[in-house]
Design a protein around this motif. Structure first.
Motif, PDB file in Angstrom:
ATOM      1  N   HIS A 186     -70.225  20.196  44.161  1.00  0.00           N
ATOM      2  CA  HIS A 186     -69.165  20.190  45.169  1.00  0.00           C
ATOM      3  C   HIS A 186     -68.422  18.852  45.226  1.00  0.00           C
ATOM      4  O   HIS A 186     -67.199  18.826  45.424  1.00  0.00           O
ATOM      5  N   LYS A 187     -69.132  17.757  45.067  1.00  0.00           N
ATOM      6  CA  LYS A 187     -68.479  16.445  45.101  1.00  0.00           C
ATOM      7  C   LYS A 187     -67.505  16.308  43.928  1.00  0.00           C
ATOM      8  O   LYS A 187     -66.402  15.789  44.090  1.00  0.00           O
ATOM      9  N   ALA A 188     -67.931  16.785  42.767  1.00  0.00           N
ATOM     10  CA  ALA A 188     -67.052  16.721  41.597  1.00  0.00           C
ATOM     11  C   ALA A 188     -65.814  17.586  41.803  1.00  0.00           C
ATOM     12  O   ALA A 188     -64.702  17.209  41.403  1.00  0.00           O
ATOM     13  N   MET A 189     -65.984  18.751  42.437  1.00  0.00           N
ATOM     14  CA  MET A 189     -64.840  19.623  42.689  1.00  0.00           C
ATOM     15  C   MET A 189     -63.867  18.976  43.681  1.00  0.00           C
ATOM     16  O   MET A 189     -62.640  19.069  43.509  1.00  0.00           O
ATOM     17  N   VAL A 190     -64.395  18.327  44.707  1.00  0.00           N
ATOM     18  CA  VAL A 190     -63.523  17.641  45.670  1.00  0.00           C
ATOM     19  C   VAL A 190     -62.725  16.549  44.967  1.00  0.00           C
ATOM     20  O   VAL A 190     -61.523  16.385  45.206  1.00  0.00           O
ATOM     21  N   ILE A 191     -63.394  15.798  44.091  1.00  0.00           N
ATOM     22  CA  ILE A 191     -62.696  14.753  43.332  1.00  0.00           C
ATOM     23  C   ILE A 191     -61.608  15.365  42.464  1.00  0.00           C
ATOM     24  O   ILE A 191     -60.496  14.830  42.368  1.00  0.00           O
ATOM     25  N   ALA A 192     -61.905  16.507  41.836  1.00  0.00           N
ATOM     26  CA  ALA A 192     -60.917  17.175  40.984  1.00  0.00           C
ATOM     27  C   ALA A 192     -59.718  17.647  41.803  1.00  0.00           C
ATOM     28  O   ALA A 192     -58.570  17.493  41.382  1.00  0.00           O
ATOM     29  N   LEU A 193     -59.979  18.230  42.969  1.00  0.00           N
ATOM     30  CA  LEU A 193     -58.889  18.724  43.818  1.00  0.00           C
ATOM     31  C   LEU A 193     -58.010  17.589  44.319  1.00  0.00           C
ATOM     32  O   LEU A 193     -56.775  17.654  44.231  1.00  0.00           O
ATOM     33  N   ILE A 194     -58.642  16.547  44.842  1.00  0.00           N
ATOM     34  CA  ILE A 194     -57.875  15.401  45.339  1.00  0.00           C
ATOM     35  C   ILE A 194     -57.193  14.682  44.184  1.00  0.00           C
ATOM     36  O   ILE A 194     -56.030  14.261  44.285  1.00  0.00           O
ATOM     37  N   GLY A 195     -57.913  14.556  43.073  1.00  0.00           N
ATOM     38  CA  GLY A 195     -57.337  13.909  41.899  1.00  0.00           C
ATOM     39  C   GLY A 195     -56.095  14.632  41.407  1.00  0.00           C
ATOM     40  O   GLY A 195     -55.115  14.007  40.997  1.00  0.00           O
ATOM     41  N   GLY A 196     -56.121  15.977  41.449  1.00  0.00           N
ATOM     42  CA  GLY A 196     -54.955  16.750  41.045  1.00  0.00           C
ATOM     43  C   GLY A 196     -53.763  16.499  41.955  1.00  0.00           C
ATOM     44  O   GLY A 196     -52.621  16.376  41.481  1.00  0.00           O
ATOM     45  N   LEU A 197     -54.008  16.412  43.255  1.00  0.00           N
ATOM     46  CA  LEU A 197     -52.923  16.134  44.208  1.00  0.00           C
ATOM     47  C   LEU A 197     -52.312  14.762  43.949  1.00  0.00           C
ATOM     48  O   LEU A 197     -51.083  14.615  43.901  1.00  0.00           O
TER      49      LEU A 197
END
Length: 237
Positions: A32-43
């Motif tokens: 989940h932490k990696a997914m949050v980083i991916a989502l925020i990183g994409g933004l």
């Protein structure tokens, strides 16, 4: 509601739906932490990439804008997914989809600014909605393609396939933004003939339906992939 708010919702909705329906169904298979980083990183990546794209629009011709946008966006996703924490992990394929979806949503928010002052009608909604569906779908799929490289320990492994599959979306997006100013053809995102939003939407939709199941499978742990393959063989056997 204001025109800007409505168009913003329309522009962002496809990214939210793809992440929720496609990636949310695989929640147990990624960190989940990696997914949050991916989502925020994409933004954040969408904001960063919008800056050079604005300069390209001002100074470049039509035939240069289309391929350069695709190259810049593919390079941005490659750099983010090439970070050390994403390498050698199957889940990076799924994370690539998250990066692509949120990055495209943020870019769409910038593109919407070129038409936000227009009167709200069905053609404007088709322009924005069709572009959002097609553009987000293409970035979601090509993001997962890019994720295959770092997942296998080769950061650039998915670069060319992702770029080639993203290019048609930018061709349609370029046609959708093609206008004539002072006798010269220029690209102003979403400001051209609304008709081009239709093939763009169809391209992104078909790409998601066609490519996503196999790419999602590659983002799962090996044990889960074997389980799914056994179930599929049993179903057809």
């Amino acid at each position: 509601m204001s025109t800007g708010l409505i168009l913003g919702i329309v522009a962002f909705a496809p990214a939210f739906l793809l992440v929720y329906w496609v990636l949310g169904a695989q929640e147990e298979f990624f960190d989940h932490k990696a997914m949050v980083i991916a989502l925020i990183g994409g933004l954040v990546l969408g904001i960063v990439i919008a800056i050079p794209e604005m300069f390209i629009l001002v100074d470049a011709g039509v035939l240069f804008v289309i391929p350069m946008f695709a190259v810049v966006e593919t390079m941005g996703k490659t750099v983010l997914l090439g970070l050390g924490r994403f390498r050698d992990k199957a889940q990076t394929v799924l994370l690539g989809g998250a990066v692509g979806a949120t990055m495209s949503a943020m870019l769409m928010m910038f593109y919407v600014q070129t038409v936000v002052d227009w009167a709200l009608d069905w053609q404007l909604v088709v322009r924005v909605g069709g572009a959002a569906v097609g553009f987000t779908g293409a970035h979601f799929v090509t993001g997962m393609m890019l994720g295959q490289g770092p997942a296998r320990g080769n950061v650039l492994g998915g670069f060319m396939p992702a770029l080639l599959w993203l290019l048609p979306a930018h061709v349609f997006l370029g046609l959708l933004g093609l206008t004539v100013v002072n006798g010269h053809a220029v690209v102003q995102p979403l400001a051209g003939d609304w008709f081009w939003a239709v093939p763009l939407a169809l391209y992104g939709f078909v790409l998601v339906v066609w490519k996503t199941p196999r790419l999602v499978l590659k983002g799962l742990p090996q044990s889960q992939r074997r389980k799914i393959r056994r179930e599929q063989k049993g179903r057809w056997g």
